[in-house]
Design a protein around this motif. Structure first.
Motif, PDB file in Angstrom:
ATOM      1  N   ALA A 293       0.833  -1.204   0.000  1.00  0.00           N
ATOM      2  CA  ALA A 293       0.000   0.000   0.000  1.00  0.00           C
ATOM      3  C   ALA A 293       0.868   1.255   0.000  1.00  0.00           C
ATOM      4  N   TYR A 294       1.901   1.267   0.845  1.00  0.00           N
ATOM      5  CA  TYR A 294       2.803   2.431   0.884  1.00  0.00           C
ATOM      6  C   TYR A 294       3.533   2.602  -0.445  1.00  0.00           C
ATOM      7  N   THR A 295       4.000   1.495  -0.991  1.00  0.00           N
ATOM      8  CA  THR A 295       4.713   1.569  -2.274  1.00  0.00           C
ATOM      9  C   THR A 295       3.796   2.082  -3.379  1.00  0.00           C
ATOM     10  N   SER A 296       2.533   1.662  -3.334  1.00  0.00           N
ATOM     11  CA  SER A 296       1.568   2.130  -4.334  1.00  0.00           C
ATOM     12  C   SER A 296       1.389   3.644  -4.256  1.00  0.00           C
ATOM     13  N   VAL A 297       1.316   4.163  -3.030  1.00  0.00           N
ATOM     14  CA  VAL A 297       1.135   5.611  -2.851  1.00  0.00           C
ATOM     15  C   VAL A 297       2.375   6.355  -3.349  1.00  0.00           C
ATOM     16  N   ILE A 298       3.564   5.856  -3.009  1.00  0.00           N
ATOM     17  CA  ILE A 298       4.801   6.488  -3.496  1.00  0.00           C
ATOM     18  C   ILE A 298       4.821   6.468  -5.019  1.00  0.00           C
ATOM     19  N   ARG A 299       4.484   5.305  -5.595  1.00  0.00           N
ATOM     20  CA  ARG A 299       4.463   5.174  -7.056  1.00  0.00           C
ATOM     21  C   ARG A 299       3.440   6.129  -7.673  1.00  0.00           C
ATOM     22  N   GLY A 300       2.300   6.287  -7.012  1.00  0.00           N
ATOM     23  CA  GLY A 300       1.270   7.188  -7.509  1.00  0.00           C
ATOM     24  C   GLY A 300       1.744   8.631  -7.559  1.00  0.00           C
ATOM     25  N   PHE A 301       2.364   9.088  -6.470  1.00  0.00           N
ATOM     26  CA  PHE A 301       2.875  10.462  -6.443  1.00  0.00           C
ATOM     27  C   PHE A 301       3.984  10.662  -7.476  1.00  0.00           C
ATOM     28  N   VAL A 302       4.831   9.656  -7.635  1.00  0.00           N
ATOM     29  CA  VAL A 302       5.906   9.746  -8.634  1.00  0.00           C
ATOM     30  C   VAL A 302       5.307   9.839 -10.036  1.00  0.00           C
ATOM     31  N   LYS A 303       4.289   9.018 -10.295  1.00  0.00           N
ATOM     32  CA  LYS A 303       3.623   9.044 -11.597  1.00  0.00           C
ATOM     33  C   LYS A 303       3.022  10.413 -11.887  1.00  0.00           C
ATOM     34  N   GLU A 304       2.546  11.091 -10.840  1.00  0.00           N
ATOM     35  CA  GLU A 304       1.963  12.421 -10.976  1.00  0.00           C
ATOM     36  C   GLU A 304       3.022  13.521 -10.903  1.00  0.00           C
ATOM     37  N   SER A 305       4.303  13.106 -10.898  1.00  0.00           N
ATOM     38  CA  SER A 305       5.444  14.042 -10.820  1.00  0.00           C
ATOM     39  C   SER A 305       5.409  14.877  -9.550  1.00  0.00           C
ATOM     40  N   ASN A 306       4.847  14.314  -8.506  1.00  0.00           N
ATOM     41  CA  ASN A 306       4.764  15.001  -7.213  1.00  0.00           C
ATOM     42  C   ASN A 306       5.763  14.341  -6.261  1.00  0.00           C
ATOM     43  N   LEU A 307       7.031  14.618  -6.505  1.00  0.00           N
ATOM     44  CA  LEU A 307       8.090  13.934  -5.745  1.00  0.00           C
ATOM     45  C   LEU A 307       8.153  14.397  -4.297  1.00  0.00           C
ATOM     46  N   GLN A 308       7.744  15.637  -4.068  1.00  0.00           N
ATOM     47  CA  GLN A 308       7.772  16.146  -2.698  1.00  0.00           C
ATOM     48  C   GLN A 308       6.833  15.340  -1.798  1.00  0.00           C
ATOM     49  N   ASP A 309       5.604  15.090  -2.290  1.00  0.00           N
ATOM     50  CA  ASP A 309       4.667  14.286  -1.502  1.00  0.00           C
ATOM     51  C   ASP A 309       5.088  12.822  -1.441  1.00  0.00           C
ATOM     52  N   ALA A 310       5.757  12.353  -2.490  1.00  0.00           N
ATOM     53  CA  ALA A 310       6.264  10.969  -2.478  1.00  0.00           C
ATOM     54  C   ALA A 310       7.270  10.793  -1.337  1.00  0.00           C
ATOM     55  N   GLU A 311       8.115  11.802  -1.136  1.00  0.00           N
ATOM     56  CA  GLU A 311       9.079  11.739  -0.033  1.00  0.00           C
ATOM     57  C   GLU A 311       8.377  11.826   1.317  1.00  0.00           C
ATOM     58  N   LYS A 312       7.270  12.568   1.359  1.00  0.00           N
ATOM     59  CA  LYS A 312       6.522  12.676   2.615  1.00  0.00           C
ATOM     60  C   LYS A 312       6.007  11.305   3.049  1.00  0.00           C
ATOM     61  N   VAL A 313       5.629  10.486   2.076  1.00  0.00           N
ATOM     62  CA  VAL A 313       5.153   9.130   2.398  1.00  0.00           C
ATOM     63  C   VAL A 313       6.278   8.337   3.060  1.00  0.00           C
ATOM     64  N   LEU A 314       7.475   8.478   2.516  1.00  0.00           N
ATOM     65  CA  LEU A 314       8.629   7.783   3.090  1.00  0.00           C
ATOM     66  C   LEU A 314       8.896   8.270   4.514  1.00  0.00           C
ATOM     67  N   HIS A 315       8.808   9.582   4.718  1.00  0.00           N
ATOM     68  CA  HIS A 315       9.001  10.144   6.072  1.00  0.00           C
ATOM     69  C   HIS A 315       7.901   9.655   7.014  1.00  0.00           C
ATOM     70  N   ASP A 316       6.675   9.547   6.493  1.00  0.00           N
ATOM     71  CA  ASP A 316       5.555   9.067   7.307  1.00  0.00           C
ATOM     72  C   ASP A 316       5.805   7.627   7.747  1.00  0.00           C
ATOM     73  N   MET A 317       6.360   6.825   6.866  1.00  0.00           N
ATOM     74  CA  MET A 317       6.683   5.441   7.211  1.00  0.00           C
ATOM     75  C   MET A 317       7.717   5.406   8.328  1.00  0.00           C
ATOM     76  N   ASN A 318       8.756   6.211   8.164  1.00  0.00           N
ATOM     77  CA  ASN A 318       9.818   6.242   9.182  1.00  0.00           C
ATOM     78  C   ASN A 318       9.275   6.705  10.529  1.00  0.00           C
ATOM     79  N   TYR A 319       8.406   7.727  10.495  1.00  0.00           N
ATOM     80  CA  TYR A 319       7.840   8.282  11.731  1.00  0.00           C
ATOM     81  C   TYR A 319       6.999   7.238  12.461  1.00  0.00           C
ATOM     82  N   ASN A 320       6.286   6.411  11.680  1.00  0.00           N
ATOM     83  CA  ASN A 320       5.423   5.396  12.272  1.00  0.00           C
ATOM     84  C   ASN A 320       6.114   4.045  12.403  1.00  0.00           C
ATOM     85  N   GLU A 321       7.452   4.070  12.289  1.00  0.00           N
ATOM     86  CA  GLU A 321       8.281   2.869  12.487  1.00  0.00           C
ATOM     87  C   GLU A 321       7.890   1.728  11.560  1.00  0.00           C
ATOM     88  N   ILE A 322       7.551   2.099  10.329  1.00  0.00           N
ATOM     89  CA  ILE A 322       7.293   1.102   9.288  1.00  0.00           C
ATOM     90  C   ILE A 322       8.502   1.100   8.365  1.00  0.00           C
TER      91      ILE A 322
END
Length: 789
Positions: A293-322
């Motif tokens: 699910a997380y990878t899908s969201v990152i891929r979705g933001f990347v597909k939409e050329s929204n790399l800033q939000d794609a990185e936010k997903v990664l930070h959200d994972m780290n914050y929630n210890e995923i």
């Protein structure tokens, strides 16, 4: 052929007869020693049982034999195989006997293979029935006898149909099954629905699901997940959400698969923001969420050329210890590589490895390819060598990228060494690797080495494909080797490959580049069925040979060529470079008339041409029409217009246009300010421009400094000009020959003879030459000095 009902009745009777035969005495076909055998591996039994010519057997003997061998699976399988090899022609009854045997022993793989044989039209010589007959017999016997194992055979048949995309036949089986008599496995139903999605039959999934439920299917969590996937891919979000309600009503708990499927579907259709919100709500309510699910969201933001939000997903994972995996990082790194931000891609790769997540050849290939695309081939090669030393596995794709990189650098020996390195690592260089090498040798003019590589390739029994031949055709023709090119075409035909339109076009344009214009025209004229792409290639070839006249004539002879935007733009660029204003304008006007999708670059080209010849009225007309066509001129086009106005001393119009440019939030660059400084008429405006440059944080380059020095000299500010010259060198920007000439000339005009001579000595020591204007200024100053004395 018998009517369907009679045929089914006959099948039922034959099946019953075959069952009765099982209780009769053993036929002479099966000798008595076999009945006492208990060891299925006995060679003697095999020999006695299978010694008779199998093509002489009738169907009842086959059925009886299979029944006797029911406890001897190895011998029975051998018997079945030999029946097939002998050319025995099965009917429904004998095939049903085999199906029954395989079901008894749970041999699903054998069943799968056997049903594929029946479906395959090439095997009709071995069969005397239609697959529908077998299907009917299977369903009838399973329903009549209640044989659970035969239901398994129907499961397998449905899967086989679905695997080859024959969904109508698969679904027809469900229609034939009577409600309450048979229930196919949920796993089979799930497989069928999933295959429908893979084949793009999204509309069929819902109807099949409803039909299956009517037939007694009890859906599980994966059934619902597959249904959600189909609805999401159709864009039916509301219906997909309803499925979650249906799951609760059915007592099926949603899991990470169903949630992940829904999130993936949202992302696939450009609703990544909603997907991320849904994901966070799930996580906050302690619902299961997986990495997919997380990878899908990152891929979705990347597909939409929204790399800033794609990185936010990664930070959200780290914050929630995923803990993200390599795939999460791969998707994000790929996004930054596509954007050309290699530094961020490298930072993410370093972060990934620092967290103990192992890199892989896919990620490394992305990084190396990005470096090559950015022209940083040396860095790409160094990166590859570093990765190789670290022991990371690098696959054939990575090697090919680096081979291509070495070719671009002209390091052909290094490229060849990588081929040898691959072999040492038990990797087999394929057609792609050799084609890359061939192309590299052609790029660097070593066509003889390209031919040698081609010979080695064939010696290694690698069959060249159309791409290889296209590279060879392009290379040979580009070096004017017309006869070799024609021989190559014959070689292609011997390899059962026909030249494509691309092949012909590469040869035409290559011959033109190779200064073989006559041969190119000859080859073009020899093509019997010329298409529009061939004409475009010929027009491109004329342009390559600087023969704009014939290119122009061909365009207006074949007016459909106006649809070939790239070729028209190429011709326009050539006409503009030759300042063929009348022809260029004719081409531009005709292109507008023939093409309802005008090209922004074409507008810029024609504006630049009119600015060069001083026709600012026409330039402005076309400039304004760009806006009417929906194009916004960029900073380069605005700068061209500003320069045009300055060149004809219409600085007021330039200032108005400059204001318009800033109002449209098009940021001027240092080249824009250089043009305006050159056209400025007052000291105040020069200082205003300098202040703007500094405020915007732009850096002066050698051209801007030179123009500023020249302008200060023109405004009788020679002292300030000398200070700018000093500042320029203090900033580490070395003056060029134009800078020296401008300042020397300014010093001369203002009577600074000694300073001009000193600067002249410095200039000459650096190997720069005076231009005629500066020499004239020095001579005038020398005469003035002589007159004074």
């Amino acid at each position: 052929m018998l009517p369907p009902l009679i045929r089914l009745a006959s099948c039922r009777n034959l099946v019953k007869k075959s069952l009765n035969l099982c209780s009769l005495s053993v036929s002479s076909l099966v000798q008595s020693p076999c009945s006492d055998a208990s060891d299925s591996s006995s060679d003697d039994n095999n020999t006695n049982l299978l010694s008779r010519p199998l093509d002489k057997l009738d169907k009842f003997e086959v059925i009886e034999t299979l029944h006797k061998l029911n406890r001897e699976p190895n011998i029975a399988l051998s018997f079945i195989t030999q029946l097939k090899e002998s050319g025995f022609k099965h009917d429904v009854v004998t095939y049903m006997a085999i199906v029954r045997f395989l079901c008894h022993w749970g041999m699903d793989i054998r069943l799968d293979s056997m049903f594929k044989d029946v479906i395959d039209n090439n095997n009709r010589k071995l069969l005397s029935f239609e697959i529908s007959d077998l299907c009917d017999a299977l369903i009838e016997e399973a329903e009549m006898e209640g044989m659970e194992k035969l239901t398994k055979a129907i499961d397998v048949l449905v899967k086989v149909y679905a695997s080859v995309g024959r969904f109508e036949e698969a679904i027809d089986i469900f229609y034939k099954i009577k409600r309450g008599k048979l229930v196919l496995s949920t796993r089979t139903c799930n497989y069928l629905m999933n295959q429908l999605i893979e084949f793009g039959k999204l509309d069929m999934v819902e109807s099949v699901y409803r039909q299956l439920k009517m037939k007694g299917l009890i859906p599980n969590v994966y059934t619902f997940g597959i249904l959600i996937k189909a609805l999401c891919r159709k864009g039916s979000w509301k219906e997909a959400i309803v499925v979650f309600t249906q799951m609760k009503e059915a007592g099926v708990e949603s899991n990470a698969f169903t949630f992940g499927t829904f999130i993936g579907g949202l992302c696939l259709n450009g609703k990544t923001d909603e997907a991320f919100k849904f994901l966070k709500n799930l996580r906050d309510s302690n619902q299961p969420v997986n990495l997919y699910a997380y990878t899908s969201v990152i891929r979705g933001f990347v597909k939409e050329s929204n790399l800033q939000d794609a990185e936010k997903v990664l930070h959200d994972m780290n914050y929630n210890e995923i803990t993200p995996d390599a795939d999460c990082y791969r998707v994000l790194i790929q996004g930054f590589c596509q954007k050309g931000d290699i530094q961020r891609a490298l930072d993410l790769h370093q972060e990934m490895e620092s967290r103990g997540i192992k890199t892989n050849c896919v990620i490394l290939s992305l990084i190396i390819q990005c470096l090559c695309d950015l022209g940083k081939v040396d860095e790409a090669v160094n990166c590859f060598e570093s990765f190789k030393k670290s022991g990371v596995f690098l696959d054939e794709v990575t090697y090919n990228i680096v081979i291509d990189g070495y070719c671009k650098l002209g390091k052909m020996e290094k490229a060849m060494d990588l081929i040898l390195d691959m072999k040492e690592r038990n990797m087999n260089p394929d057609v792609i690797h050799y084609t890359t090498l061939i192309n590299g040798y052609y790029i660097h003019g070593e066509h003889w080495n390209a031919n040698e590589v081609f010979k080695v390739m064939k010696k290694n029994e690698l069959k060249p494909d159309i791409i290889t031949f296209n590279v060879l055709a392009s290379g040979l023709s580009r070096y004017g080797l017309f006869k070799d090119t024609i021989d190559l075409l014959h070689d292609m035909q011997e390899q059962d490959l026909q030249p494509t339109t691309t092949t012909h076009n590469l040869i035409i344009e290559g011959l033109c580049k190779g200064d073989k214009m006559k041969e190119a025209v000859l080859y073009f004229n020899s093509l019997q069925d010329k298409n529009l792409d061939n004409y475009a290639a010929m027009m491109n070839g004329y342009c390559e040979a600087n023969n704009t006249k014939d290119a122009f004539d061909l365009l207006f002879y074949k007016k459909q060529l106006f649809t070939k935007r790239a070729s028209c733009l190429k011709l326009l660029s050539c006409l503009c470079a030759e300042i063929e204003t009348k022809k260029a304008m004719g081409l531009f006007r005709s292109f507008e008339a023939h093409n309802d999708r005008p090209c922004k670059t074409m507008y810029s080209e024609i504006i630049y041409l009119n600015c060069r010849v001083g026709d600012m009225e026409t330039a402005r007309e076309i400039f304004d029409r760009m806006f009417q066509k929906g194009f916004v001129p960029d900073v380069v086009t605005y700068t061209m217009m500003l320069n045009g106005y300055c060149q004809i001393n219409k600085f007021k119009e330039a200032c108005y246009l400059f204001t318009d440019m800033k109002n449209r939030d098009i940021k001027p660059d240092i080249y824009t300010y250089t043009v305006l400084l050159n056209g400025a008429r007052t000291e105040e405006y020069v200082k205003h421009l300098i202040d703007e440059i500094n405020e915007k944080g732009l850096s002066f380059d050698v051209n801007c400094y030179t123009v500023l020095i020249d302008k200060l000299c023109d405004l009788n500010m020679v002292d300030e000009a000398e200070l700018v010259f000093k500042e320029m060198r203090d900033e580490g920007i070395e003056p060029n020959t134009v800078t020296y000439n401008v300042l020397i000339r300014g010093l001369c005009y203002h009577g600074c003879k000694k300073k001009a001579e000193d600067l002249l000595d410095e200039m000459m020591s650096k190997g720069f030459d005076l231009n005629t204007v500066t020499i004239k200024a020095l001579n005038v100053e020398a005469k003035k000095v002589k007159f004074r004395h």
